[in-house]
Design a protein around this motif. Structure first.
Motif, PDB file in Angstrom:
ATOM      1  N   GLU A   4       0.804  -1.272  -0.040  1.00 50.76           N
ATOM      2  CA  GLU A   4      -0.151  -0.022   0.076  1.00 50.76           C
ATOM      3  C   GLU A   4       0.861   1.161   0.092  1.00 50.76           C
ATOM      4  N   ARG A   5       1.909   1.088   0.663  1.00 50.53           N
ATOM      5  CA  ARG A   5       3.002   2.362   0.719  1.00 50.53           C
ATOM      6  C   ARG A   5       3.803   2.555  -0.367  1.00 50.53           C
ATOM      7  N   ALA A   6       4.060   1.436  -1.380  1.00 51.02           N
ATOM      8  CA  ALA A   6       4.670   1.498  -2.476  1.00 51.02           C
ATOM      9  C   ALA A   6       4.260   2.328  -3.579  1.00 51.02           C
ATOM     10  N   ASN A   7       5.113   3.246  -4.241  1.00 51.50           N
ATOM     11  CA  ASN A   7       4.830   3.900  -5.498  1.00 51.50           C
ATOM     12  C   ASN A   7       5.048   2.928  -6.628  1.00 51.50           C
ATOM     13  N   ILE A   8       4.063   2.226  -7.098  1.00 52.53           N
ATOM     14  CA  ILE A   8       4.616   1.509  -8.511  1.00 52.53           C
ATOM     15  C   ILE A   8       4.040   2.336  -9.477  1.00 52.53           C
ATOM     16  N   VAL A   9       4.918   2.214 -10.579  1.00 54.96           N
ATOM     17  CA  VAL A   9       4.700   3.102 -11.845  1.00 54.96           C
ATOM     18  C   VAL A   9       4.277   1.854 -13.019  1.00 54.96           C
TER      19      VAL A   9
END
Length: 75
Positions: free
Chosen positions: A61-66
């Motif tokens: 949930e905290r990860a910034n996945i592009v």
């Protein structure tokens, strides 16, 4: 054979709930039934059991996945 007693007619029972309750209180068959009360929603143990899974979910949930842009061409 036609039965005119209100307890034999399920639609009449809906109009006379007090008679239904009285019949239930007098019923020996209902008193002899074994019963058990289940409360499946009282605890949340199944959701709290795995702390590692909860930590992994929080990290995702905290990860910034592009994600790459979608293309119409087959891979």
């Amino acid at each position: 054979m036609r039965v005119d007693t209100p307890l034999a007619n399920p639609f009449a029972l809906m109009l006379a709930p007090q008679q239904v309750l009285e019949a239930m209180e007098k019923s020996d068959a209902l008193r002899r039934l074994q019963h058990q009360v289940f409360h499946p929603l009282d605890t949340r143990a199944a959701f709290q059991a795995d702390a590692d899974l909860a930590a992994f979910d929080a990290a995702i949930e905290r990860a910034n996945i592009v994600l790459p842009p979608e293309s119409n061409e087959p891979a």
